[in-house]
Design a protein around this motif. Structure first.
Motif, PDB file in Angstrom:
ATOM      1  N   SER A   1      -7.116   4.847   7.828  1.00 11.70           N
ATOM      2  CA  SER A   1      -7.825   4.105   6.794  1.00 11.70           C
ATOM      3  C   SER A   1      -6.920   3.950   5.581  1.00 11.70           C
ATOM      4  O   SER A   1      -6.119   4.850   5.264  1.00 11.70           O
ATOM      5  CB  SER A   1      -9.091   4.865   6.400  1.00 11.70           C
ATOM      6  OG  SER A   1      -9.746   4.240   5.316  1.00 11.70           O
ATOM      7  N   LEU A   2      -7.012   2.826   4.904  1.00 10.43           N
ATOM      8  CA  LEU A   2      -6.228   2.597   3.691  1.00 10.43           C
ATOM      9  C   LEU A   2      -6.557   3.650   2.643  1.00 10.43           C
ATOM     10  O   LEU A   2      -7.718   3.910   2.340  1.00 10.43           O
ATOM     11  CB  LEU A   2      -6.533   1.207   3.125  1.00 10.43           C
ATOM     12  CG  LEU A   2      -5.918   0.896   1.746  1.00 10.43           C
ATOM     13  CD1 LEU A   2      -4.400   0.816   1.834  1.00 10.43           C
ATOM     14  CD2 LEU A   2      -6.496  -0.397   1.178  1.00 10.43           C
TER      15      LEU A   2
ATOM     16  N   GLN B   1       0.484  -2.013  12.149  1.00 10.47           N
ATOM     17  CA  GLN B   1      -0.618  -1.971  11.169  1.00 10.47           C
ATOM     18  C   GLN B   1      -1.765  -2.937  11.478  1.00 10.47           C
ATOM     19  O   GLN B   1      -2.919  -2.603  11.320  1.00 10.47           O
ATOM     20  CB  GLN B   1      -0.117  -2.194   9.732  1.00 10.47           C
ATOM     21  CG  GLN B   1       1.102  -1.397   9.336  1.00 10.47           C
ATOM     22  CD  GLN B   1       1.011   0.092   9.602  1.00 10.47           C
ATOM     23  OE1 GLN B   1      -0.018   0.619   9.983  1.00 10.47           O
ATOM     24  NE2 GLN B   1       2.126   0.801   9.443  1.00 10.47           N
ATOM     25  N   SER B   2      -1.446  -4.154  11.898  1.00 17.38           N
ATOM     26  CA  SER B   2      -2.498  -5.108  12.257  1.00 17.38           C
ATOM     27  C   SER B   2      -1.951  -6.102  13.271  1.00 17.38           C
ATOM     28  O   SER B   2      -0.734  -6.315  13.345  1.00 17.38           O
ATOM     29  CB  SER B   2      -3.000  -5.859  11.019  1.00 17.38           C
ATOM     30  OG  SER B   2      -3.987  -6.820  11.384  1.00 17.38           O
TER      31      SER B   2
ATOM     32  N   VAL C   1      -8.740  -2.406   5.256  1.00 21.18           N
ATOM     33  CA  VAL C   1      -7.722  -3.070   4.442  1.00 21.18           C
ATOM     34  C   VAL C   1      -8.178  -4.493   4.107  1.00 21.18           C
ATOM     35  O   VAL C   1      -9.116  -5.008   4.716  1.00 21.18           O
ATOM     36  CB  VAL C   1      -6.360  -3.106   5.177  1.00 21.18           C
ATOM     37  CG1 VAL C   1      -5.839  -1.705   5.441  1.00 21.18           C
ATOM     38  CG2 VAL C   1      -6.469  -3.883   6.490  1.00 21.18           C
TER      39      VAL C   1
ATOM     40  N   ASP D   1     -16.043   1.480   6.358  1.00 27.45           N
ATOM     41  CA  ASP D   1     -14.887   2.297   6.740  1.00 27.45           C
ATOM     42  C   ASP D   1     -15.243   3.212   7.910  1.00 27.45           C
ATOM     43  O   ASP D   1     -14.514   3.295   8.910  1.00 27.45           O
ATOM     44  CB  ASP D   1     -14.440   3.125   5.530  1.00 27.45           C
ATOM     45  CG  ASP D   1     -13.290   4.069   5.832  1.00 27.45           C
ATOM     46  OD1 ASP D   1     -12.184   3.820   5.332  1.00 27.45           O
ATOM     47  OD2 ASP D   1     -13.497   5.062   6.561  1.00 27.45           O
TER      48      ASP D   1
ATOM     49  N   TYR E   1       0.799  -1.219   0.000  1.00 30.45           N
ATOM     50  CA  TYR E   1       0.000   0.000   0.000  1.00 30.45           C
ATOM     51  C   TYR E   1       0.834   1.273   0.000  1.00 30.45           C
ATOM     52  O   TYR E   1       0.297   2.377  -0.130  1.00 30.45           O
ATOM     53  CB  TYR E   1      -0.912   0.031   1.237  1.00 30.45           C
ATOM     54  CG  TYR E   1      -0.130  -0.102   2.527  1.00 30.45           C
ATOM     55  CD1 TYR E   1       0.452   0.997   3.144  1.00 30.45           C
ATOM     56  CD2 TYR E   1       0.053  -1.350   3.123  1.00 30.45           C
ATOM     57  CE1 TYR E   1       1.186   0.861   4.311  1.00 30.45           C
ATOM     58  CE2 TYR E   1       0.778  -1.497   4.287  1.00 30.45           C
ATOM     59  CZ  TYR E   1       1.344  -0.386   4.871  1.00 30.45           C
ATOM     60  OH  TYR E   1       2.087  -0.531   6.018  1.00 30.45           O
TER      61      TYR E   1
ATOM     62  N   PHE F   1      -0.983  -2.265  -4.488  1.00 30.29           N
ATOM     63  CA  PHE F   1      -2.436  -2.302  -4.314  1.00 30.29           C
ATOM     64  C   PHE F   1      -3.165  -1.583  -5.456  1.00 30.29           C
ATOM     65  O   PHE F   1      -4.232  -2.013  -5.891  1.00 30.29           O
ATOM     66  CB  PHE F   1      -2.822  -1.671  -2.973  1.00 30.29           C
ATOM     67  CG  PHE F   1      -2.857  -2.649  -1.825  1.00 30.29           C
ATOM     68  CD1 PHE F   1      -2.633  -4.004  -2.021  1.00 30.29           C
ATOM     69  CD2 PHE F   1      -3.129  -2.212  -0.535  1.00 30.29           C
ATOM     70  CE1 PHE F   1      -2.671  -4.906  -0.965  1.00 30.29           C
ATOM     71  CE2 PHE F   1      -3.175  -3.102   0.529  1.00 30.29           C
ATOM     72  CZ  PHE F   1      -2.946  -4.453   0.307  1.00 30.29           C
TER      73      PHE F   1
ATOM     74  N   LEU G   1      -1.105  -7.229   3.565  1.00 25.50           N
ATOM     75  CA  LEU G   1      -0.533  -5.890   3.441  1.00 25.50           C
ATOM     76  C   LEU G   1       0.904  -5.908   2.937  1.00 25.50           C
ATOM     77  O   LEU G   1       1.444  -4.868   2.553  1.00 25.50           O
ATOM     78  CB  LEU G   1      -0.572  -5.174   4.797  1.00 25.50           C
ATOM     79  CG  LEU G   1      -1.953  -4.797   5.335  1.00 25.50           C
ATOM     80  CD1 LEU G   1      -1.829  -4.292   6.767  1.00 25.50           C
ATOM     81  CD2 LEU G   1      -2.607  -3.745   4.461  1.00 25.50           C
TER      82      LEU G   1
ATOM     83  N   MET H   1      -3.934   0.093  10.884  1.00 17.43           N
ATOM     84  CA  MET H   1      -4.662   0.430   9.670  1.00 17.43           C
ATOM     85  C   MET H   1      -6.004  -0.290   9.647  1.00 17.43           C
ATOM     86  O   MET H   1      -6.103  -1.444  10.086  1.00 17.43           O
ATOM     87  CB  MET H   1      -3.861   0.030   8.421  1.00 17.43           C
ATOM     88  CG  MET H   1      -2.620   0.863   8.184  1.00 17.43           C
ATOM     89  SD  MET H   1      -1.775   0.386   6.641  1.00 17.43           S
ATOM     90  CE  MET H   1      -2.963   0.994   5.425  1.00 17.43           C
TER      91      MET H   1
END
Length: 400
Positions: free
Chosen positions: A201-202, A132-133, A174, A227, A28, A210, A142, A171
């Motif tokens: 948000s992405l 990020q996650s 995603v 979102d 991304y 991406f 990602l 994030m």
């Protein structure tokens, strides 16, 4: 226009240092960074950065550096000793305050305890970890190089190395991230009790993997309603846990707001050093070259350069500055400081935007904005349509 500093009438400056290297480019990411570069290139870059620091510091003798932010790329992708020497070079050449906030971005897949101890000893007192996650499937989607377990190990190692000011980036919206996984991620992150949490948000950017996947129909984007539900869930859970939601995408324990990033949102001065780094000094905006060989040519074997190359520096017009002040200020949950606005520009907000007063009145009535004697800002609902609201102030009414 005069830049005003309100603490002891001293000129304060934030310093941003760009490290454009990564172990692997995330799917991304459109930031200026390179992966798979050899150590020789990294070494040349660090040496050129030393030169730029020394040259530019001579032009800022009347400033105090009260924040330093090392970003990228992945600053922790270069040797820890190199990062330590960068900090040392900054302190030797700039007037850095004793209580300066010194942050480095980091990737959990690039750090060891020895590295963290080196950073701490060098004077880095704030660590920003790009996790990020906390779901391994999402991390893989990602293109991240670490697992959730590796992040946790890094986090606890940083704590044991003495870091008591840690931010983690998360994030949402995603691939593979459901609302249930997002809530679980937030609760798990809160349980770790970092001082600061950023949640983004992405954003689909051209030139990224991406973007190409989306163009080919291989990536389905999260719909707007989902979102926004994810965003509101984050705000609620963080506030319930005692975090202060102080900027659109940032929450912190009281007293741990990012002092450096607040400079961007409060229209204060900052100097960017390194490849492609941006600056805002003396009402001028400047972005350095994004071409590595040009950067080497500028800062290898050179002893003197001007503060800002005149063909690249842009002096803000009055209209530019007024809009930027509004645009960045509305990102803050507390809103724009209207008295400070008047100090900057010599006129009240109402004098610059007489044609927007009815619009603001309607936005307040509809629950999208709030107004007090000293503040004008967005409500949580207003944040959902912030781009639309901010665009209304793009052209202030300016008279001689």
């Amino acid at each position: 226009m005069m830049i005003i500093n309100e603490v002891n009438n001293l000129k304060k400056l934030g310093l941003y240092i760009h490290i454009p290297f990564c172990v692997r480019k995330c799917k991304y990411c459109d930031f200026l960074s390179f992966d798979n570069l050899d150590e020789t290139v990294k070494g040349r870059y660090v040496n050129a950065l030393f030169s730029e620091i020394r040259i530019q510091a001579a032009n800022f003798c009347d400033y105090e550096i009260d924040t330093v932010f090392i970003g990228g790329g992945t600053p922790t992708a270069i040797p820890a000793q190199s990062l330590s020497e960068i900090i040392k070079c900054i302190k030797e050449n700039f007037n850095v305050t004793e209580d300066a906030e010194i942050t480095t971005e980091s990737n959990p897949g690039t750090m060891t305890r020895e590295m963290l101890e080196t950073y701490k000893e060098a004077g880095i007192n704030r660590l920003s970890i790009g996790v990020q996650s906390l779901d391994d499937r999402v991390l893989k989607a990602l293109g991240r190089i670490h697992t959730a377990e590796e992040f946790k190990n890094t986090y606890f190692t940083a704590r044991s190395a003495g870091f008591d000011n840690i931010n983690i980036d998360l994030m949402f919206a995603v691939p593979l991230l459901t609302e249930k996984i997002w809530e679980e991620t937030l609760l798990e992150a809160i349980k770790l009790a970092p001082e600061h949490i950023s949640f983004y948000s992405l954003q689909l950017e051209e030139g990224t993997e991406f973007y190409e996947m989306y163009r080919k129909g291989q990536l389905v984007l999260t719909d707007e309603d989902t979102d926004r539900r994810m965003y509101h869930k984050a705000v609620k859970l963080l506030q319930d846990a005692g975090y202060c939601h102080y900027e659109i995408s940032n929450a912190a324990r009281p007293g741990f707001e990012s002092r450096h990033n607040l400079k961007y949102w409060m229209f204060e001065e900052y100097l960017g050093l390194g490849l492609g780094a941006s600056s805002f000094v003396g009402g001028k905006r400047f972005v350095g070259t994004r071409i590595m060989e040009e950067y080497f040519a500028q800062y290898e074997n050179t002893e003197k350069l001007p503060l800002l190359p005149q063909n690249a520096a842009e002096l803000n017009t009055e209209a530019d500055s007024v809009f930027e002040y509004i645009f960045t200020g509305l990102r803050l949950v507390c809103g724009i400081d209207l008295a400070r606005f008047s100090k900057y520009f010599g006129k009240s907000f109402e004098e610059y935007y007489p044609d927007k007063l009815k619009y603001i009145e309607n936005m307040i009535a509809d629950g999208f904005m709030f107004r007090s004697e000293s503040k004008l800002g967005l409500t949580l609902s207003g944040i959902d349509i912030s781009n639309s609201i901010m665009s209304e102030f793009a052209e202030p009414y300016i008279t001689d």
